[in-house]
Enzyme design. Sequence first.
Site, PDB file in Angstrom:
ATOM      1  N   CYS A 128       0.812  -1.228   0.000  1.00  0.00           N
ATOM      2  CA  CYS A 128       0.000   0.000   0.000  1.00  0.00           C
ATOM      3  C   CYS A 128       0.846   1.279   0.000  1.00  0.00           C
ATOM      4  O   CYS A 128       0.580   2.227  -0.753  1.00  0.00           O
ATOM      5  CB  CYS A 128      -0.952   0.005   1.192  1.00  0.00           C
ATOM      6  SG  CYS A 128      -0.226  -0.513   2.740  1.00  0.00           S
ATOM      7  N   HIS A 240      -2.891   6.379   4.699  1.00  0.00           N
ATOM      8  CA  HIS A 240      -1.460   6.533   4.991  1.00  0.00           C
ATOM      9  C   HIS A 240      -0.977   7.905   4.500  1.00  0.00           C
ATOM     10  O   HIS A 240      -1.442   8.412   3.468  1.00  0.00           O
ATOM     11  CB  HIS A 240      -0.643   5.462   4.252  1.00  0.00           C
ATOM     12  CG  HIS A 240      -0.798   4.071   4.785  1.00  0.00           C
ATOM     13  ND1 HIS A 240      -1.490   3.761   5.929  1.00  0.00           N
ATOM     14  CD2 HIS A 240      -0.304   2.876   4.313  1.00  0.00           C
ATOM     15  CE1 HIS A 240      -1.433   2.458   6.130  1.00  0.00           C
ATOM     16  NE2 HIS A 240      -0.717   1.895   5.171  1.00  0.00           N
TER      17      HIS A 240
END
Length: 330
Positions: A128, A240
Site C-alpha cells: 500500500c 497513509h
Amino acid sequence: MGKSVAIVGATGAVGRTMAKVIEEKNLNITKIGLFASKRSIGKKINIGSNEIIVEKTEIDKVSKYDYCLLAVDSKLSQKLAPELIKKGTIVIDNSSAFRLDHQVPLVVPEVNPQKAYNHKGIISNPNCSTIQMVLSLYPIHSISPIQRVVVSTYQSASGAGQKAVDELKNCTENVLNGVKCQNEAFIHPIAFSAIPHIDSFDPSGYTKEELKMSNETQKIMNSQIKVSATCVRIPTINCHCESINIQTKNKVTVTDALKAYEKFPSVKVWDNPKENIYPLPPNVDGYDDVFIGRIRQDKTIENGLNIWSVADNLRKGAATNAVQILELLI
Ligand SMILES: NC(=O)C1=CN([C@@H]2O[C@H](COP(=O)(O)OP(=O)(O)OC[C@H]3O[C@@H](n4cnc5c(N)ncnc54)[C@H](OP(=O)(O)O)[C@@H]3O)[C@@H](O)[C@H]2O)C=CC1
Ligand SMILES: N[C@@H](CC(=O)OP(=O)(O)O)C(=O)O
C-alpha cells in the site's frame, strides 16, 4: 461474455473494500463468490442489491471462478495461488508473497499497465505505501529521472487489518479510562503513540515494510531509483501519509511538478498553504486518488523537491488497485 470473480479474504479490511469497489464500478462480472476462513461461514455481505453468503475457502469451489482476488496473509497466498492457477483461475494477489518473483507482474495500472497482460496466472498487487509513493513519484520522474528518494511514512491502523483497527479503538478508550492497553496486532500499544516498526526487521536494520518500498518501487518503475524509507505506524484509523524528499537528475520547479501532477490520472493536488489546505487522512478517506500537497523546493540540494502525500490505503493502496488490474484483464 461476463466473467466470474471470487474474493478470498472477503471478511477482512481489504476484502470488504474490494466488494465495495466492485459494487461501485460497472464491470462485466456475472457472478461473485465470497470466501474466508471457516469462522466466517454464513456471514452475509451485500454487493449492490445482492446479499452474498460467505463460504469456507476450498480450492474446488474457488477454482470454479475465472478470477480470484486474494486478500489473505502471504503464507496462505503462497499455498492457495499455485493451486488455483493450476486449475485455470487467474489470481490477483494482495500479499507480498510473489511481488518480487521475476515471473510475476507487479502492477500499478497508471504506471505499468502493459505488464498485467504478460502474466503466467498470478499478478501481484503492490504494497500500500509503495502504490501511493509510486503515483507520487511517477509524474515527476516523467519530467526528469529521479535519482534518490528519502521517505517517512505515517501509516494508519487499517494497514494492519481489521483486528488492528479494533485494537486502536479499544486501546484508545482504555487509555482514556486509565486502563492498561493490551496489544496483539501492534508491537507496542498504539494509542497516543508512533511506532517506527512495521513488519519485521531485516539484518540491515531496515524493516521489511521499508525494503518493500525500495524493491517494489524499482520493479514497478523499471528504474534503479534509490529509496531510503522509515515506516511508522500512527494512531489514525485509515489513510497513509508520506513525507517524500525527491532528488531528480535535472531541476524540477514547483510549477513543473504542479503541471505534471495535474495532468496525471489518479493524482490530485490539494496545495494552498495560505488557506491551510493540504491533504489530511479524514478528508481523503473513501477516495481512490492519491492526494499531494506541501510541494516545495528542497533548499539543501540543487535538484530536490519535498512533497506530502496522503491516500486511502484500503482503496488505492489495496482494493482499488487490485480491481483496476482485474478491469484491465476482463
Ligand atoms: N490493509 C492494507 O492496507 C493492505 C493489505 N495488504 C495485504 O492484503 C492481505 C489482506 O489484508 P487485510 O485485509 O488487511 O487482513 P485482515 O486481517 O483484515 O483480513 C484477513 C482475511 O483473511 C481471511 N482468512 C484468514 N485465515 C483464512 C483461512 N485459513 N482461509 C481463508 N481465509 C482466511 C480472514 O477471514 P476470517 O474473517 O474468516 O478470519 C479475512 O477475511 C494481506 O496479505 C495484506 O498484507 C496489502 C496492501 C494494503
Ligand atoms: N504493511 C502495510 C499493509 C500490508 O499488509 O502490506 P503488505 O501487503 O506489503 O504486507 C501496513 O501495515 O500498513
